[in-house]
Design a protein around this motif. Structure first.
Motif, short mmCIF file in Angstrom:
data_model
loop_
_atom_site.label_atom_id
_atom_site.label_comp_id
_atom_site.label_asym_id
_atom_site.label_seq_id
_atom_site.Cartn_x
_atom_site.Cartn_y
_atom_site.Cartn_z
N CYS A 4 25.18 42.25 24.61
CA CYS A 4 25.08 43.49 25.40
C CYS A 4 25.96 43.37 26.65
CB CYS A 4 23.62 43.73 25.80
SG CYS A 4 22.95 42.51 26.93
N ILE A 5 25.99 44.45 27.42
CA ILE A 5 26.80 44.48 28.65
C ILE A 5 26.33 43.40 29.63
CG2 ILE A 5 27.36 45.89 30.67
CD1 ILE A 5 27.17 48.34 28.81
N THR A 6 25.02 43.23 29.75
CA THR A 6 24.49 42.23 30.68
C THR A 6 24.86 40.82 30.24
OG1 THR A 6 22.66 43.71 31.21
CG2 THR A 6 22.39 41.40 31.82
N CYS A 7 24.80 40.56 28.95
CA CYS A 7 25.19 39.24 28.42
C CYS A 7 26.64 38.93 28.76
CB CYS A 7 24.99 39.17 26.91
SG CYS A 7 23.30 39.35 26.38
N ARG A 8 27.49 39.92 28.59
CA ARG A 8 28.91 39.74 28.91
C ARG A 8 29.12 39.55 30.41
NH1 ARG A 8 31.95 40.70 24.37
NH2 ARG A 8 30.91 41.87 22.75
N ALA A 9 28.31 40.22 31.21
CA ALA A 9 28.39 40.07 32.67
C ALA A 9 27.98 38.66 33.10
CB ALA A 9 27.53 41.12 33.36
N ILE A 10 26.96 38.11 32.45
CA ILE A 10 26.54 36.74 32.76
C ILE A 10 27.70 35.77 32.52
CG2 ILE A 10 25.05 34.82 32.02
CD1 ILE A 10 22.86 36.98 31.46
N GLU A 11 28.32 35.89 31.37
CA GLU A 11 29.45 35.00 31.06
C GLU A 11 30.61 35.20 32.03
OE1 GLU A 11 32.29 33.48 27.39
OE2 GLU A 11 31.21 35.38 27.16
N ALA A 12 31.01 36.44 32.25
CA ALA A 12 32.16 36.72 33.12
C ALA A 12 31.91 36.25 34.55
CB ALA A 12 32.46 38.22 33.10
N ASN A 13 30.73 36.51 35.08
CA ASN A 13 30.43 36.10 36.46
C ASN A 13 30.30 34.59 36.59
OD1 ASN A 13 30.43 38.66 37.73
ND2 ASN A 13 28.39 39.08 36.94
N THR A 14 29.78 33.94 35.56
CA THR A 14 29.67 32.48 35.59
C THR A 14 31.06 31.85 35.59
OG1 THR A 14 27.54 32.56 34.44
CG2 THR A 14 28.72 30.46 34.40
N VAL A 15 31.93 32.33 34.73
CA VAL A 15 33.30 31.81 34.66
C VAL A 15 34.02 32.05 35.98
CG1 VAL A 15 35.57 32.15 33.57
CG2 VAL A 15 33.52 31.97 32.16
N ALA A 16 33.89 33.26 36.54
CA ALA A 16 34.55 33.58 37.81
C ALA A 16 34.07 32.66 38.92
CB ALA A 16 34.29 35.04 38.17
N LEU A 17 32.77 32.43 38.99
CA LEU A 17 32.21 31.56 40.03
C LEU A 17 32.72 30.12 39.87
CD1 LEU A 17 30.07 30.99 42.31
CD2 LEU A 17 28.56 30.35 40.43
N LEU A 18 32.61 29.58 38.67
CA LEU A 18 33.02 28.20 38.45
C LEU A 18 34.51 28.00 38.68
CD1 LEU A 18 30.91 27.31 35.28
CD2 LEU A 18 30.45 26.66 37.65
N ASP A 19 35.33 28.95 38.23
CA ASP A 19 36.78 28.83 38.41
C ASP A 19 37.19 28.96 39.87
OD1 ASP A 19 37.06 28.39 35.71
OD2 ASP A 19 37.87 30.39 35.26
N SER A 20 36.50 29.82 40.63
CA SER A 20 36.90 30.03 42.02
C SER A 20 36.40 28.94 42.96
CB SER A 20 36.42 31.40 42.51
OG SER A 20 35.01 31.45 42.58
N LEU A 21 35.21 28.41 42.72
CA LEU A 21 34.63 27.44 43.67
C LEU A 21 34.61 25.99 43.19
CD1 LEU A 21 31.56 29.46 45.00
CD2 LEU A 21 33.83 29.24 46.03
N TYR A 22 34.65 25.79 41.88
CA TYR A 22 34.42 24.44 41.36
C TYR A 22 35.51 23.98 40.39
CZ TYR A 22 29.79 25.48 43.24
OH TYR A 22 28.75 25.83 44.05
N SER A 23 36.74 24.41 40.61
CA SER A 23 37.82 24.03 39.69
C SER A 23 38.08 22.52 39.73
CB SER A 23 39.09 24.81 39.97
OG SER A 23 39.51 24.61 41.31
#
Length: 147
Positions: free
Chosen positions: A49-68
């Motif tokens: 669903c849209i929420t499931c996709r948002a979980i993945e997208a936001n998790t990737v964005a967070l990890l890539d921006s702060l924890y690369s």
């Protein structure tokens, strides 16, 4: 004849018990050799669903921006796991996952600290992405301090 049967039966049981203990010890020593790290596990099914996709997208964005750096050094490992695939049944069973889920787990000295962030994720990933990212960041930072 009975004595021989009981002796044979006892020997088989002792041998079986001994082999099981050895296998368990080998498995434990393998876990202990695992370096301390954090695993971020995103589970999903074939349809999302849209929420499931948002979980993945936001998790990737967070990890890539702060924890690369942490990801590059394998201190943080991010895995996307499709639970509809046969090869992922074992890990889905381990975490008792039957639908989309997010876990942020710390591994220290071969022991896992499991943190099921699913309810929090579904409550915030789509409608409050900043709150979602802040909550996941807080959990990751907490676990990093423990490493």
């Amino acid at each position: 004849m009975k004595k021989l049967f009981y002796l044979l039966f006892s020997t088989i049981i002792l041998i079986s018990c001994g082999n099981g203990a050895k296998a368990k010890t080998e498995a434990q020593s393998t876990e202990e050799k695992q370096p301390d790290h954090i695993e971020v596990l995103y589970f999903h099914g074939a349809q999302r669903c849209i929420t499931c996709r948002a979980i993945e997208a936001n998790t990737v964005a967070l990890l890539d921006s702060l924890y690369s750096k942490e990801q590059a050094g394998d201190r943080i490992i991010y895995k996307v796991i499709d639970i509809s695939k046969k090869e992922n049944e074992q890990i889905a069973d381990k975490y008792e996952v039957t639908w989309s889920s997010l876990f942020v787990n710390g591994w220290k000295d071969g022991k896992e600290n499991v943190n099921n962030m699913t309810e929090f994720s579904f409550s915030n990933a789509r409608k409050s992405p900043d709150k979602f990212k802040e909550g996941i960041k807080n959990k990751v930072d907490e676990l990093l301090k423990q490493l």
